[in-house]
Design an enzyme around this catalytic site. Sequence first.
Site, PDB file in Angstrom:
ATOM      1  N   CYS A   1      -8.194 -27.478   6.051  1.00  0.00           N
ATOM      2  CA  CYS A   1      -7.004 -26.791   6.560  1.00  0.00           C
ATOM      3  C   CYS A   1      -6.355 -27.594   7.678  1.00  0.00           C
ATOM      4  O   CYS A   1      -6.929 -28.555   8.203  1.00  0.00           O
ATOM      5  CB  CYS A   1      -7.368 -25.383   7.055  1.00  0.00           C
ATOM      6  SG  CYS A   1      -8.127 -25.331   8.699  1.00  0.00           S
TER       7      CYS A   1
ATOM      8  N   ASP B   1      -8.254  -7.389  -0.237  1.00  0.00           N
ATOM      9  CA  ASP B   1      -7.432  -7.605   0.950  1.00  0.00           C
ATOM     10  C   ASP B   1      -8.218  -7.137   2.160  1.00  0.00           C
ATOM     11  O   ASP B   1      -9.103  -6.282   2.041  1.00  0.00           O
ATOM     12  CB  ASP B   1      -6.112  -6.824   0.871  1.00  0.00           C
ATOM     13  CG  ASP B   1      -6.290  -5.366   1.268  1.00  0.00           C
ATOM     14  OD1 ASP B   1      -5.914  -5.003   2.401  1.00  0.00           O
ATOM     15  OD2 ASP B   1      -6.838  -4.579   0.464  1.00  0.00           O
TER      16      ASP B   1
ATOM     17  N   CYS C   1      -8.403 -27.868  10.925  1.00  0.00           N
ATOM     18  CA  CYS C   1      -9.593 -28.716  10.881  1.00  0.00           C
ATOM     19  C   CYS C   1      -9.300 -30.168  10.537  1.00  0.00           C
ATOM     20  O   CYS C   1      -9.959 -31.072  11.042  1.00  0.00           O
ATOM     21  CB  CYS C   1     -10.589 -28.159   9.864  1.00  0.00           C
ATOM     22  SG  CYS C   1     -11.343 -26.587  10.337  1.00  0.00           S
TER      23      CYS C   1
ATOM     24  N   ASP D   1       0.849  -1.191   0.000  1.00  0.00           N
ATOM     25  CA  ASP D   1       0.000   0.000   0.000  1.00  0.00           C
ATOM     26  C   ASP D   1       0.885   1.243   0.000  1.00  0.00           C
ATOM     27  O   ASP D   1       2.103   1.156   0.133  1.00  0.00           O
ATOM     28  CB  ASP D   1      -0.963  -0.013   1.176  1.00  0.00           C
ATOM     29  CG  ASP D   1      -0.246  -0.034   2.528  1.00  0.00           C
ATOM     30  OD1 ASP D   1       0.983   0.167   2.564  1.00  0.00           O
ATOM     31  OD2 ASP D   1      -0.921  -0.262   3.547  1.00  0.00           O
TER      32      ASP D   1
ATOM     33  N   CYS E   1     -13.917 -28.355   5.970  1.00  0.00           N
ATOM     34  CA  CYS E   1     -12.646 -27.674   5.725  1.00  0.00           C
ATOM     35  C   CYS E   1     -11.470 -28.642   5.767  1.00  0.00           C
ATOM     36  O   CYS E   1     -11.420 -29.555   6.608  1.00  0.00           O
ATOM     37  CB  CYS E   1     -12.452 -26.575   6.769  1.00  0.00           C
ATOM     38  SG  CYS E   1     -10.938 -25.619   6.561  1.00  0.00           S
TER      39      CYS E   1
ATOM     40  N   HIS F   1      -6.872 -21.325   9.765  1.00  0.00           N
ATOM     41  CA  HIS F   1      -8.207 -21.703   9.287  1.00  0.00           C
ATOM     42  C   HIS F   1      -8.878 -20.557   8.524  1.00  0.00           C
ATOM     43  O   HIS F   1      -9.409 -20.766   7.425  1.00  0.00           O
ATOM     44  CB  HIS F   1      -9.109 -22.117  10.450  1.00  0.00           C
ATOM     45  CG  HIS F   1     -10.535 -22.246  10.031  1.00  0.00           C
ATOM     46  ND1 HIS F   1     -11.023 -23.358   9.378  1.00  0.00           N
ATOM     47  CD2 HIS F   1     -11.573 -21.362  10.102  1.00  0.00           C
ATOM     48  CE1 HIS F   1     -12.290 -23.162   9.077  1.00  0.00           C
ATOM     49  NE2 HIS F   1     -12.645 -21.964   9.509  1.00  0.00           N
TER      50      HIS F   1
END
Length: 390
Positions: free
Chosen positions: A312, A272, A315, A92, A310, A354
């Site tokens: 991930c 974002d 999980c 940015d 999920c 997650h």
Amino acid sequence: MLQFDLLATDASSHARRGQLTLNHGVVQTPIFMPVGTYGTVKGVMPRSLEEMGAQIILGNTFHLWMRPGLDVMASFGGLHAFEQWHKPILTDSGGFQVWSLGDMRKITEEGVHFASPVNGDKLFMSPEVSMQIQTALNSDIVMQLDECTPYETKGHITTEDEARRSMEMSIRWAKRSQNEFARLNNPNALFGIVQGGMFEHLRQESLEQLVALDFPGYAVGGVSVGEPKEDMRRIMAHTPHRLPAHKPRYLMGVGTPEDLVEGVASGVDMFDCVMPTRNARNGTVFTRYGDLKVRNARHKQDHQPLDTSCSCHACAGVSGISWDKGGRAGFSRAYLHHLDRCGEMLGPMLTTIHNLHYYLNLMQEVRDALEHNRFSAFRQQFATDRSRGI
């Protein structure tokens, strides 16, 4: 270097599927970009980011200028080698952080005078300085310095005249950013930022003037700055699809999973937001079926993972196996509740993994839906699932 290829469009909305080629790699859009303020996505290893499908991350110009400083960045040849992330990076401009300093800064036509929040030193940020910092960072996408038009200041809602003055100065700063970027022979890509507050006609004026400057890509700024959700959605519905179709479109600082899906429908390619990482550190996780607060007492003896759909690490564990009643390789809600109550750092690390996985996987599902001409059905099913509740 920037090349944007439009691969598919949706007949029922402004949604589109694209591919963005940058100096450090290729990015499939629509995409969510994890935020790495100080040169790190807080609590997440770069390898984990790659494993969960992150294609591009953010760095913060203002904070990296403060610490570690440009001399350190120059010695590493930029941010990629410094933080060991070898895919694309967007930085940015520093404009939002300067705006957030409030009474500690003074904005003039030349730039912004402010006191360093680190040591109190008197500093000056201008479009030229921002371009010099971002060139040292060697980010693939550089943002022009703009004035982030606030929704309100100390209870005063920004008027149309105030929004116009701010927007017009951001246009002048866009030209100065562009000139300095060219003078520095920066080989990366510079984006212009559409401003104009909550006024559609000012957004249109800003858009037209920026398009005339022919930036490689464009962002919509000045949303998620305290305005009501309906105003943010109104500007999101108005502006992105009016930007050039052959260039990438970035909606800055947005937002919830619902915001992302509706943003895609409005023609946005890039997003974002600190929400998935910040909320994770506060014990709130996003799932396919709504949001879950791990610190709530009802999870104390809950053997389920955060989200049974999920894959991930939090999980499903390292193996990524499917959950069933007989047990799972992942971590239970009860365990994450325990970590949160004890203040153990593993807790926010796992919830951050997650949440970022959820956001990145959501964007993958959006891309798949666009490729197979079923975005409208996906959008409806997503809304139904999210409203179902945990």
